[in-house]
Design a protein around this motif. Sequence first.
Motif, PDB file in Angstrom:
ATOM      1  N   LEU A 189      13.638  -2.554  10.740  1.00 25.90           N
ATOM      2  CA  LEU A 189      14.399  -2.289  11.963  1.00 25.90           C
ATOM      3  C   LEU A 189      13.862  -1.064  12.686  1.00 25.90           C
ATOM      4  O   LEU A 189      13.756  -1.038  13.914  1.00 25.90           O
ATOM      5  N   GLU A 190      13.526  -0.042  11.926  1.00 30.79           N
ATOM      6  CA  GLU A 190      12.990   1.184  12.521  1.00 30.79           C
ATOM      7  C   GLU A 190      11.637   0.919  13.174  1.00 30.79           C
ATOM      8  O   GLU A 190      11.316   1.498  14.219  1.00 30.79           O
ATOM      9  N   GLU A 191      10.858   0.038  12.586  1.00 32.32           N
ATOM     10  CA  GLU A 191       9.525  -0.254  13.106  1.00 32.32           C
ATOM     11  C   GLU A 191       9.540  -1.295  14.217  1.00 32.32           C
ATOM     12  O   GLU A 191       8.567  -1.410  14.967  1.00 32.32           O
ATOM     13  N   LEU A 222      17.378  -3.911   0.881  1.00 36.61           N
ATOM     14  CA  LEU A 222      18.138  -3.523   2.054  1.00 36.61           C
ATOM     15  C   LEU A 222      17.459  -2.354   2.768  1.00 36.61           C
ATOM     16  O   LEU A 222      17.405  -2.306   4.002  1.00 36.61           O
ATOM     17  N   LYS A 223      16.916  -1.415   1.995  1.00 37.84           N
ATOM     18  CA  LYS A 223      16.172  -0.301   2.586  1.00 37.84           C
ATOM     19  C   LYS A 223      14.934  -0.819   3.315  1.00 37.84           C
ATOM     20  O   LYS A 223      14.559  -0.322   4.379  1.00 37.84           O
ATOM     21  N   PHE A 224      14.285  -1.835   2.743  1.00 34.08           N
ATOM     22  CA  PHE A 224      13.093  -2.418   3.354  1.00 34.08           C
ATOM     23  C   PHE A 224      13.450  -3.045   4.705  1.00 34.08           C
ATOM     24  O   PHE A 224      12.722  -2.879   5.691  1.00 34.08           O
ATOM     25  N   ILE A 225      14.567  -3.764   4.751  1.00 31.48           N
ATOM     26  CA  ILE A 225      15.010  -4.372   6.014  1.00 31.48           C
ATOM     27  C   ILE A 225      15.306  -3.275   7.035  1.00 31.48           C
ATOM     28  O   ILE A 225      14.969  -3.400   8.222  1.00 31.48           O
ATOM     29  N   GLY A 226      15.921  -2.170   6.574  1.00 30.51           N
ATOM     30  CA  GLY A 226      16.175  -1.040   7.458  1.00 30.51           C
ATOM     31  C   GLY A 226      14.889  -0.449   7.998  1.00 30.51           C
ATOM     32  O   GLY A 226      14.803  -0.058   9.173  1.00 30.51           O
TER      33      GLY A 226
END
Length: 280
Positions: free
Chosen positions: A271-273, A264-268
């Motif tokens: 999103l930031e990138e 989930l952190k990776f998906i976040g």
Amino acid sequence: MPQRRRVTSRSHEPRRRFAEEVRALRERKGVSLRELAAELGWDWSMLGKLERGQTLGSPEMAQALDEYYGTPGLLLALWELAVADPARFKEQYRRYMLLEAEAVSLWHFAVSILPGLLQSDGYASEVLATGGIKGEELAQQVEARVGRRALLLGEDAPTFRSILSEAVLRTPLRDAKAWREQLEHLAEVAERPHVTLQVLPLGAGLHGLVGTAVMFLRMPEGRTVAYTETAYHGELVEENREVERLQRAYDSMRDLALSPAESLKFIGQMLEEAPCDPST
């Protein structure tokens, strides 16, 4: 023996039946499409497409029409049947679709693109368009694909696990806005209690399912079937030995994936990138 009496003249095909019922209720009410649109605050042309079977609309539309006509649950039930109708999909997928609708749990590996159950409207549209589908057929195929998301909704939804190769999340859509919406949709789905998403890092190296996407379906009677898919071929696998071989490869690969929280952190991070929509 008396002849069997036909119960109704309505179509037995779910999509057409939904369209017929929507039109019949309006005509029975004695209002025009424009009058109905003004009453509900919608575009009358969309209502026309609904009655001609060119679109199914949304569950919210079906519910609103049920309230307006005083038919609680009728149109929503017909809408759900139309969305789930396997006849809307190509012949090779129909048996799989029937099994998927009955499955009590599903677990999946995505090698290059997201599974239909996780696709946003924009993602489904771009993926299908790259396959040469266009025009009205594209609209219908997108509607059919995203309609499958309803399988993951509700209290009786099956448990679902999907392992996404990092390559899936490193391959954005051409439309920056649609890509952000897809990533946001993934983050939202990952928070559901019956859904588990994991990311398989590229650094994990080679594994037994390289180049092959797979979906396992656990059926109510306990057996498991698998559906494998490459860029050009899909196959339903029901023979126990082959299913077990695929499961062993899947289990070994899952050991290499990030935890659900890390994923989930990776998906976040994705999103930031992700680039912002230039039109905003």
